[in-house]
Design a protein around this motif. Structure first.
Motif, PDB file in Angstrom:
ATOM      1  N   LYS A   1       0.881  -1.259   0.075  1.00 43.57           N
ATOM      2  CA  LYS A   1       0.004   0.031  -0.131  1.00 43.57           C
ATOM      3  C   LYS A   1       0.897   1.299  -0.039  1.00 43.57           C
ATOM      4  O   LYS A   1       0.172   2.316  -0.332  1.00 43.57           O
ATOM      5  N   GLU A   2       2.194   1.008   0.424  1.00 42.74           N
ATOM      6  CA  GLU A   2       2.984   2.329   0.537  1.00 42.74           C
ATOM      7  C   GLU A   2       4.275   2.097  -0.466  1.00 42.74           C
ATOM      8  O   GLU A   2       4.555   1.217  -0.869  1.00 42.74           O
ATOM      9  N   ALA A   3       4.724   3.275  -0.735  1.00 38.90           N
ATOM     10  CA  ALA A   3       5.948   3.523  -1.702  1.00 38.90           C
ATOM     11  C   ALA A   3       7.057   4.630  -1.149  1.00 38.90           C
ATOM     12  O   ALA A   3       6.563   5.510  -0.368  1.00 38.90           O
TER      13      ALA A   3
ATOM     14  N   THR B   1       0.415   4.823  -1.758  1.00 38.18           N
ATOM     15  CA  THR B   1       0.901   6.112  -1.091  1.00 38.18           C
ATOM     16  C   THR B   1       2.213   6.395  -0.764  1.00 38.18           C
ATOM     17  O   THR B   1       2.945   5.620  -0.385  1.00 38.18           O
ATOM     18  N   LEU B   2       2.596   7.474  -1.429  1.00 34.90           N
ATOM     19  CA  LEU B   2       4.025   7.702  -1.432  1.00 34.90           C
ATOM     20  C   LEU B   2       4.339   8.375   0.101  1.00 34.90           C
ATOM     21  O   LEU B   2       3.902   9.456   0.543  1.00 34.90           O
ATOM     22  N   THR B   3       5.518   7.771   0.924  1.00 35.17           N
ATOM     23  CA  THR B   3       5.605   8.002   2.414  1.00 35.17           C
ATOM     24  C   THR B   3       6.845   9.223   2.443  1.00 35.17           C
ATOM     25  O   THR B   3       6.769  10.056   3.357  1.00 35.17           O
ATOM     26  N   HIS B   4       7.824   9.010   1.557  1.00 36.16           N
ATOM     27  CA  HIS B   4       8.857   9.798   1.643  1.00 36.16           C
ATOM     28  C   HIS B   4       9.580   9.988   0.159  1.00 36.16           C
ATOM     29  O   HIS B   4       9.427   8.873  -0.659  1.00 36.16           O
ATOM     30  N   VAL B   5      10.259  11.098  -0.083  1.00 39.68           N
ATOM     31  CA  VAL B   5      11.037  11.283  -1.080  1.00 39.68           C
ATOM     32  C   VAL B   5      12.672  11.392  -0.589  1.00 39.68           C
ATOM     33  O   VAL B   5      12.910  12.142   0.236  1.00 39.68           O
ATOM     34  N   LEU B   6      13.372  10.586  -1.093  1.00 39.61           N
ATOM     35  CA  LEU B   6      14.748  10.365  -0.404  1.00 39.61           C
ATOM     36  C   LEU B   6      15.609  10.821  -1.648  1.00 39.61           C
ATOM     37  O   LEU B   6      15.608  10.642  -2.654  1.00 39.61           O
TER      38      LEU B   6
ATOM     39  N   ALA C   1       4.387  13.943   0.704  1.00 40.55           N
ATOM     40  CA  ALA C   1       5.392  13.001   1.116  1.00 40.55           C
ATOM     41  C   ALA C   1       6.849  14.084   1.536  1.00 40.55           C
ATOM     42  O   ALA C   1       7.078  15.008   0.365  1.00 40.55           O
ATOM     43  N   PRO C   2       7.344  14.043   2.604  1.00 35.71           N
ATOM     44  CA  PRO C   2       8.389  15.015   3.078  1.00 35.71           C
ATOM     45  C   PRO C   2       9.676  14.618   2.126  1.00 35.71           C
ATOM     46  O   PRO C   2       9.809  13.330   1.671  1.00 35.71           O
ATOM     47  N   VAL C   3      10.519  15.328   1.582  1.00 32.00           N
ATOM     48  CA  VAL C   3      11.853  15.173   1.054  1.00 32.00           C
ATOM     49  C   VAL C   3      12.974  15.234   2.244  1.00 32.00           C
ATOM     50  O   VAL C   3      12.944  16.072   3.053  1.00 32.00           O
ATOM     51  N   ILE C   4      13.664  13.995   2.166  1.00 32.70           N
ATOM     52  CA  ILE C   4      14.550  13.628   3.123  1.00 32.70           C
ATOM     53  C   ILE C   4      16.020  13.809   2.474  1.00 32.70           C
ATOM     54  O   ILE C   4      16.258  13.428   1.333  1.00 32.70           O
ATOM     55  N   CYS C   5      16.885  14.315   3.232  1.00 31.41           N
ATOM     56  CA  CYS C   5      18.245  14.557   2.928  1.00 31.41           C
ATOM     57  C   CYS C   5      19.314  14.764   4.167  1.00 31.41           C
ATOM     58  O   CYS C   5      18.707  14.787   5.363  1.00 31.41           O
TER      59      CYS C   5
END
Length: 206
Positions: free
Chosen positions: A22-24, A46-51, A72-76
């Protein structure tokens, strides 16, 4: 876990989507993310994060739209934020258009979970100061950005780059992974930790 690759943007940066039931999670959307959004919609994900493995423009050009349309939050890494003040981070260089500004959430190396998948985040500098590798042990997969490629390595002549630091990061974090770990780079074909350890010419002394 299903892993899909979408080469995006003028430099055909590999954007990866890791999907569960269900999530990606998406990694390095380097251009128009329409194919990614279509894939998410058609599969009810459902997109949970952008890495982001690092913040060079060819890995981040799709951050804003992908984050805006999915929430989805952008993680860095905070150690790459310096790039947002330069053309390398903002785009507009090499005759290419600037990218849309985006917000980021910074994380530290260590144990994390994205879309229900356990992930070890390594700090693997050398291509940039804050480059990260995302290792998903259950999938035997590591997403290495521009740290290492099939038979090659990332450029180290950009601000924040350092050849010796890059080679040490690879030896300490990539070549110590299980031999059958698939390495998914920012450009070009996938490879394995064992294959590069034994055949990458930049590590012939290893």
């Amino acid at each position: 876990m299903e892993i899909k690759v979408f080469p995006l943007g003028p430099l055909q940066t590999n954007c990866y989507v890791l999907a569960g039931d269900k999530e990606a999670v998406a990694i390095d959307p380097g251009g128009d993310p329409t194919p990614v959004l279509d894939y998410l919609k058609s599969n009810g994900l459902t997109l949970t994060h952008v890495l982001n493995t690092h913040l060079h423009f060819d890995h981040t050009a799709g951050n804003r739209r992908l984050s805006d349309e999915t929430g989805a939050p952008v993680i860095c890494s905070k150690k790459d934020l310096y790039l947002l003040e330069s053309e390398l981070g903002q785009g507009g260089t090499f005759g290419l258009p600037p990218i849309e500004e985006y917000n980021t959430t910074q994380i530290e190396p260590g144990e994390h979970e994205f879309a229900g998948f356990k992930c070890t985040v390594f700090h693997t500098p050398g291509h940039s100061s804050g480059s990260l590798t995302f290792y998903f042990p259950e999938a035997e997969a590591a997403f290495v950005g521009d740290l290492i490629f099939y038979r090659s390595i990332g450029r180290t002549d950009f601000p924040g780059g350092d050849l010796d630091i890059l080679k040490k990061a690879v030896k300490d974090n990539i070549f110590t992974l299980p031999d059958n770990t698939t390495l998914y780079p920012g450009h070009g074909p996938e490879t394995t930790s064992d294959d590069e350890k034994n055949h990458n010419p930049f590590f012939s002394e290893f």
